[in-house]
Every structure is written in C-alpha cells, then in structure tokens.
Design a protein around this motif. Structure first.
Motif, PDB file in Angstrom:
ATOM      1  N   ASP A  64     -14.127  14.105 -16.921  1.00 27.44           N
ATOM      2  CA  ASP A  64     -13.349  13.009 -17.104  1.00 27.44           C
ATOM      3  C   ASP A  64     -12.217  13.031 -16.210  1.00 27.44           C
ATOM      4  N   LEU A  65     -12.421  13.825 -15.015  1.00 24.97           N
ATOM      5  CA  LEU A  65     -11.144  13.780 -14.035  1.00 24.97           C
ATOM      6  C   LEU A  65     -12.014  13.859 -12.582  1.00 24.97           C
ATOM      7  N   ALA A  66     -11.656  13.191 -11.740  1.00 29.68           N
ATOM      8  CA  ALA A  66     -11.898  13.130 -10.296  1.00 29.68           C
ATOM      9  C   ALA A  66     -10.978  13.569  -9.564  1.00 29.68           C
ATOM     10  N   TYR A  67     -11.286  14.128  -8.331  1.00 36.61           N
ATOM     11  CA  TYR A  67     -10.391  14.987  -7.151  1.00 36.61           C
ATOM     12  C   TYR A  67     -10.951  14.551  -5.943  1.00 36.61           C
ATOM     13  N   SER A  68      -9.891  14.031  -5.051  1.00 37.78           N
ATOM     14  CA  SER A  68     -10.227  13.577  -3.863  1.00 37.78           C
ATOM     15  C   SER A  68      -9.014  13.821  -2.750  1.00 37.78           C
ATOM     16  N   VAL A  69      -9.489  14.204  -1.640  1.00 35.61           N
ATOM     17  CA  VAL A  69      -8.070  14.462  -0.661  1.00 35.61           C
ATOM     18  C   VAL A  69      -8.474  13.415   0.628  1.00 35.61           C
ATOM     19  N   THR A  70      -7.398  12.778   1.052  1.00 40.14           N
ATOM     20  CA  THR A  70      -7.184  12.039   2.127  1.00 40.14           C
ATOM     21  C   THR A  70      -6.120  12.117   2.686  1.00 40.14           C
ATOM     22  N   GLU A  71      -5.840  11.462   3.982  1.00 38.45           N
ATOM     23  CA  GLU A  71      -4.629  11.406   4.692  1.00 38.45           C
ATOM     24  C   GLU A  71      -3.908  10.089   4.083  1.00 38.45           C
ATOM     25  N   ALA A  72      -2.378  10.406   3.884  1.00 37.21           N
ATOM     26  CA  ALA A  72      -1.508   9.476   3.449  1.00 37.21           C
ATOM     27  C   ALA A  72      -1.874   8.123   4.041  1.00 37.21           C
ATOM     28  N   GLY A  73      -1.992   7.105   3.332  1.00 30.01           N
ATOM     29  CA  GLY A  73      -1.969   5.710   4.146  1.00 30.01           C
ATOM     30  C   GLY A  73      -3.219   5.511   4.771  1.00 30.01           C
ATOM     31  N   SER A  74      -4.259   6.320   4.678  1.00 26.99           N
ATOM     32  CA  SER A  74      -5.606   5.996   5.501  1.00 26.99           C
ATOM     33  C   SER A  74      -6.405   5.086   4.688  1.00 26.99           C
ATOM     34  N   THR A  75      -7.284   4.776   5.489  1.00 27.44           N
ATOM     35  CA  THR A  75      -8.356   3.682   5.189  1.00 27.44           C
ATOM     36  C   THR A  75      -9.067   4.433   3.936  1.00 27.44           C
ATOM     37  N   SER A  76      -9.113   5.832   3.818  1.00 26.31           N
ATOM     38  CA  SER A  76      -9.999   6.678   2.837  1.00 26.31           C
ATOM     39  C   SER A  76      -9.272   6.313   1.657  1.00 26.31           C
ATOM     40  N   GLN A  77      -7.722   6.472   1.845  1.00 26.82           N
ATOM     41  CA  GLN A  77      -6.943   6.420   0.540  1.00 26.82           C
ATOM     42  C   GLN A  77      -7.056   4.920   0.099  1.00 26.82           C
ATOM     43  N   ARG A  78      -7.078   3.857   0.774  1.00 23.72           N
ATOM     44  CA  ARG A  78      -7.259   2.609   0.473  1.00 23.72           C
ATOM     45  C   ARG A  78      -8.498   2.382  -0.373  1.00 23.72           C
ATOM     46  N   ASN A  79      -9.646   2.912   0.310  1.00 18.97           N
ATOM     47  CA  ASN A  79     -10.915   2.786  -0.299  1.00 18.97           C
ATOM     48  C   ASN A  79     -10.952   3.114  -1.850  1.00 18.97           C
TER      49      ASN A  79
END
Length: 56
Positions: free
Chosen positions: A21-36
């Motif tokens: 029931d949870l998901a975890y992901s790491v991205t750079e703040a404000g990156s395209t990955s975060q927006r996706n």
C-alpha cells in the motif's frame, strides 16, 4: 507516455494482492523524474539535502 511514466504508474498501483500500500522513489528535487512521478499520482512527502565537501 514514456517508459518512466509507465513505471511510475505501475509503482503507484503496487500489488494490493501482496498487501502493498506504499511506494517509494528517489529523484532530484524539481527534476523531470519528480514531475513524471507527480503526474502518475505520487506526492513528495519530504526532501533531503546531501552535503558534500571536497578537501582537495
């Protein structure tokens, strides 16, 4: 939708049959990955600073 977008949707869906029931992901703040990930419905819960000092 690209590969990363499909992966984010899949992460968001999780596997309810396995009790996920949870998901975890790491991205750079404000990156395209975060927006996706945000487009796929995930929400940033907190940010973390990583500080580095060079002694050279």
């Amino acid at each position: 939708m690209g590969i990363q977008g499909r992966a984010a949707q899949r992460r968001r869906a999780g596997d309810p049959l396995a009790g996920c029931d949870l998901a975890y992901s790491v991205t750079e703040a404000g990156s395209t990955s975060q927006r996706n990930l945000e487009r796929a419905g995930l929400v940033a819960v907190y940010s973390q600073a990583v500080l580095i000092k060079s002694f050279a």
